[in-house]
Design an enzyme around this catalytic site. Structure first.
Site, short mmCIF file in Angstrom:
data_model
loop_
_atom_site.label_atom_id
_atom_site.label_comp_id
_atom_site.label_asym_id
_atom_site.label_seq_id
_atom_site.Cartn_x
_atom_site.Cartn_y
_atom_site.Cartn_z
N TYR A 154 57.47 30.61 30.56
CA TYR A 154 56.40 30.38 31.50
C TYR A 154 55.57 31.63 31.61
CZ TYR A 154 53.59 29.41 35.63
OH TYR A 154 52.32 29.54 36.42
N LYS A 158 51.58 32.73 30.78
CA LYS A 158 50.39 33.08 31.46
C LYS A 158 50.07 34.48 31.00
CE LYS A 158 49.95 29.50 34.10
NZ LYS A 158 48.55 28.70 34.20
P1 NAP Z 1 50.59 20.85 40.58
O1 NAP Z 1 50.13 20.60 41.93
O2 NAP Z 1 51.75 20.56 40.05
O3 NAP Z 1 49.18 20.46 39.50
C1 NAP Z 1 49.31 20.55 38.33
C2 NAP Z 1 48.16 19.96 37.56
O4 NAP Z 1 47.99 19.81 36.16
C3 NAP Z 1 48.31 18.33 37.96
O5 NAP Z 1 46.89 17.74 38.30
C4 NAP Z 1 48.70 17.69 36.63
O6 NAP Z 1 48.17 16.46 36.54
C5 NAP Z 1 48.22 18.73 35.47
N1 NAP Z 1 48.90 18.82 34.35
C6 NAP Z 1 50.03 19.25 34.02
N2 NAP Z 1 50.20 18.95 32.90
C7 NAP Z 1 49.38 18.24 32.29
C8 NAP Z 1 49.10 17.93 31.00
N3 NAP Z 1 49.96 18.09 29.99
N4 NAP Z 1 47.75 17.28 30.74
C9 NAP Z 1 46.89 17.01 31.71
N5 NAP Z 1 47.21 17.38 32.94
C10 NAP Z 1 48.39 18.17 33.30
O7 NAP Z 1 50.33 22.59 40.09
P2 NAP Z 1 49.45 23.60 40.75
O8 NAP Z 1 49.91 24.82 41.47
O9 NAP Z 1 48.22 23.14 41.27
O10 NAP Z 1 49.02 24.35 39.47
C11 NAP Z 1 47.83 24.48 38.73
C12 NAP Z 1 47.63 25.85 37.84
O11 NAP Z 1 48.19 26.73 38.66
C13 NAP Z 1 48.77 25.70 37.01
O12 NAP Z 1 48.21 26.43 35.58
C14 NAP Z 1 49.84 26.55 37.31
O13 NAP Z 1 50.56 27.30 36.12
C15 NAP Z 1 48.93 27.60 38.07
N6 NAP Z 1 49.85 28.48 39.16
C16 NAP Z 1 50.54 27.91 39.94
C17 NAP Z 1 50.95 28.49 41.00
C18 NAP Z 1 51.92 28.07 42.15
O14 NAP Z 1 52.80 28.62 42.71
N7 NAP Z 1 51.63 26.83 42.33
C19 NAP Z 1 51.10 30.03 40.78
C20 NAP Z 1 50.60 30.71 39.97
C21 NAP Z 1 49.74 29.84 39.28
P3 NAP Z 1 49.32 15.14 35.86
O15 NAP Z 1 50.69 15.43 36.51
O16 NAP Z 1 48.60 13.99 36.65
O17 NAP Z 1 49.03 15.18 34.52
#
Ligand code: NAP
Length: 254
Positions: A154, A158
């Site tokens: 992961y 990133k």
């Molecule tokens: P989330 O609530 O799980 O949302 C993730 C989104 O990505 C969902 O809409 C999911 O849609 C979509 N997704 C995942 N795999 C996909 C695929 N193969 N094809 C198309 N869509 C896909 O998580 P989030 O925290 O909002 O994450 C958004 C971004 O923020 C990510 O890049 C994550 O790495 C980053 N991030 C998150 C955190 C944290 O602590 N939450 C911290 C740093 C960075 P479907 O399931 O409908 O496909």
């Protein structure tokens, strides 16, 4: 000042979390949207909500960003100029160490977080370059700035997003196309549930006794980044909750 009224944006991963919040804020700002994710139902519901509440046009596209043909088909289906791409779709799978983690989890993270983001960047940057206008905003992570145990792939994905953001900016040097990144710390979304394969109890532990960021906190930064004057390019914004000082330093109330 609202510089985004009447613009068009693609937001990937808009069916939940940061992407969904960003879609709401952009719609409120008057941006027409293409929202993507794999869960069609969630996208349809969001489209209905945003169109009725804000009067913008919202188009849904349900596909897996790991599939390069699906990405090409999606971008090929858009007949209007796209001003902003928010490359947000992403995920973590597992927290196993390098010597026992699953190849399948590694492939899923690499194919989603790196290759999916690259496919869409490749396709949209060509159009933006030709038009000499546009903005790509990648959602990275503090995991792109430091590694941590249990996050071998992961954090590698990133770090790759950081490298891709910087190299894309350089590839587009001399054009008016902007390239940015936002790097969040802990945000309470579906992220941890996905990471722990639906184990809600384990996911809740991640945020226990501390105040994580909310999806809206990051959506506001994305909106701010997009709404800068056209000569301003924010390269990266690192955002922690107050209770977090590094990937592994999290203050929790007893
Ligand atoms: P989330 O609530 O799980 O949302 C993730 C989104 O990505 C969902 O809409 C999911 O849609 C979509 N997704 C995942 N795999 C996909 C695929 N193969 N094809 C198309 N869509 C896909 O998580 P989030 O925290 O909002 O994450 C958004 C971004 O923020 C990510 O890049 C994550 O790495 C980053 N991030 C998150 C955190 C944290 O602590 N939450 C911290 C740093 C960075 P479907 O399931 O409908 O496909």
């Amino acid at each position: 000042m609202n510089r985004l009224q009447g613009k068009t944006a693609i937001i990937t991963g808009a069916s939940a979390g940061i992407g969904k919040s960003t879609a709401k804020l952009m719609a409120e700002t008057g941006v027409d949207l293409y929202i993507t994710g794999r869960r069609e139902e969630k996208l349809q519901q969001l489209k209905r909500d945003l169109e009725s509440e804000y009067g913008v046009t919202v188009t849904t596209a349900a596909f897996d960003v790991q599939n390069s043909e699906a990405c090409s088909k999606f971008i090929g289906s858009i007949n209007e100029p796209v001003d902003i791409l928010v490359n947000n779709a992403g995920m973590a799978k597992g927290t196993d160490p390098v010597y026992s983690a699953s190849f399948e989890d590694w492939n899923t993270m690499i194919d989603t977080n790196i290759k999916g983001l690259l496919y869409l960047s490749r396709l949209i940057s060509a159009k933006m370059k030709e038009r000499n206008y546009g903005h790509i905003i990648n959602v990275g992570s503090i995991a792109g700035h430091e590694s941590y145990p249990g996050g071998v792939v992961y954090t590698a994905t990133k770090h790759a997003v950081k490298a891709i953001t910087e190299a894309t900016k350089k590839d587009l040097h001399g054009t008016k196309v902007r390239v940015s990144m936002v790097s969040p710390g802990l945000v309470e979304t579906e992220f941890s549930e996905v990471r722990f394969s639906g184990d809600k109890e384990k996911a809740d532990q991640v945020y226990k006794g501390m105040q994580p960021l909310m999806a809206l906190d990051i959506a506001e930064i994305i909106l701010f980044t997009a709404n800068r004057p056209e000569h301003v390019n924010i390269m990266d914004t690192i955002v922690f909750p107050v209770d977090q000082s590094s990937s592994t330093m999290v203050h929790r109330d007893e």
